[in-house]
Design a protein around this motif. Structure first.
Motif, PDB file in Angstrom:
ATOM      1  N   TRP A   1       0.831  -1.197   0.000  1.00 41.30           N
ATOM      2  CA  TRP A   1       0.000   0.000   0.000  1.00 41.30           C
ATOM      3  C   TRP A   1       0.870   1.253   0.000  1.00 41.30           C
ATOM      4  O   TRP A   1       2.048   1.188   0.360  1.00 41.30           O
ATOM      5  N   PRO A   2       0.303   2.374  -0.381  1.00 40.20           N
ATOM      6  CA  PRO A   2       1.088   3.619  -0.379  1.00 40.20           C
ATOM      7  C   PRO A   2       1.660   3.901   1.010  1.00 40.20           C
ATOM      8  O   PRO A   2       1.024   3.584   2.027  1.00 40.20           O
ATOM      9  N   TRP A   3       2.823   4.482   1.032  1.00 33.94           N
ATOM     10  CA  TRP A   3       3.462   4.809   2.292  1.00 33.94           C
ATOM     11  C   TRP A   3       2.801   6.030   2.938  1.00 33.94           C
ATOM     12  O   TRP A   3       2.379   6.950   2.251  1.00 33.94           O
ATOM     13  N   GLY A   4       2.752   6.002   4.266  1.00 30.27           N
ATOM     14  CA  GLY A   4       2.339   7.183   4.994  1.00 30.27           C
ATOM     15  C   GLY A   4       3.497   8.177   5.051  1.00 30.27           C
ATOM     16  O   GLY A   4       4.504   8.026   4.360  1.00 30.27           O
ATOM     17  N   GLN A   5       3.356   9.168   5.920  1.00 30.07           N
ATOM     18  CA  GLN A   5       4.394  10.200   6.010  1.00 30.07           C
ATOM     19  C   GLN A   5       5.564   9.759   6.873  1.00 30.07           C
ATOM     20  O   GLN A   5       6.621  10.364   6.854  1.00 30.07           O
ATOM     21  N   GLY A   6       5.355   8.664   7.619  1.00 32.75           N
ATOM     22  CA  GLY A   6       6.407   8.185   8.498  1.00 32.75           C
ATOM     23  C   GLY A   6       6.525   9.025   9.751  1.00 32.75           C
ATOM     24  O   GLY A   6       5.901  10.084   9.887  1.00 32.75           O
ATOM     25  N   THR A   7       7.345   8.549  10.674  1.00 35.72           N
ATOM     26  CA  THR A   7       7.612   9.301  11.895  1.00 35.72           C
ATOM     27  C   THR A   7       9.123   9.337  12.106  1.00 35.72           C
ATOM     28  O   THR A   7       9.796   8.304  12.063  1.00 35.72           O
ATOM     29  N   GLN A   8       9.648  10.524  12.283  1.00 31.07           N
ATOM     30  CA  GLN A   8      11.097  10.718  12.386  1.00 31.07           C
ATOM     31  C   GLN A   8      11.572  10.375  13.793  1.00 31.07           C
ATOM     32  O   GLN A   8      11.035  10.890  14.785  1.00 31.07           O
ATOM     33  N   VAL A   9      12.572   9.535  13.855  1.00 30.91           N
ATOM     34  CA  VAL A   9      13.253   9.234  15.114  1.00 30.91           C
ATOM     35  C   VAL A   9      14.676   9.748  14.993  1.00 30.91           C
ATOM     36  O   VAL A   9      15.404   9.351  14.087  1.00 30.91           O
TER      37      VAL A   9
END
Length: 119
Positions: A107-115
């Motif tokens: 599925w399309p990627w979300g925006q992600g979360t930066q660590v």
């Protein structure tokens, strides 16, 4: 179409912990293995770092996460979680979730979360 929204990242010091959250839309969450992926730098390929089967019985952790990470999921809420303890600077990346299939994430990627982990 399934949409993923990741959250829970942040700027932390080495040794601290974070719990990343993944929220998915749709009605098939409980039927799918959820995978966690990371992208260390723009343009670099995303790599699978952890996964949990639909019922939560089978789990995979990349070597660098073994012993300091914990996967969980709440199928009733369409949510999955990845807790990482004893964070290291090399854990710095954008983390994403997606359904993991034999053909890879579908599925399309979300925006992600930066660590970001500072030393």
């Amino acid at each position: 179409q399934v949409q993923f929204v990741e959250s829970g990242g942040g700027l932390v010091q080495a040794g601290q912990s974070l719990t990343l959250s993944c929220a998915a839309s749709g009605s098939t969450f409980s039927l799918n293995t959820i995978g966690w992926y990371r992208q260390e730098a723009p343009g670099k390929q995303r790599e699978l770092v952890a996964s949990m089967s639909s019922g939560g019985y089978y789990m995979y952790y990349a070597d660098f996460l073994k012993g300091r990470s914990f996967l969980s999921r709440d199928n009733a809420k369409n949510r999955a979680y990845l807790r990482i303890d004893t964070l290291k600077p090399e854990d710095t990346a954008v983390y994403y979730c997606n359904f993991k299939t034999s053909d890879g994430p579908r599925w399309p990627w979300g925006q992600g979360t930066q660590v970001t982990v500072s030393s």
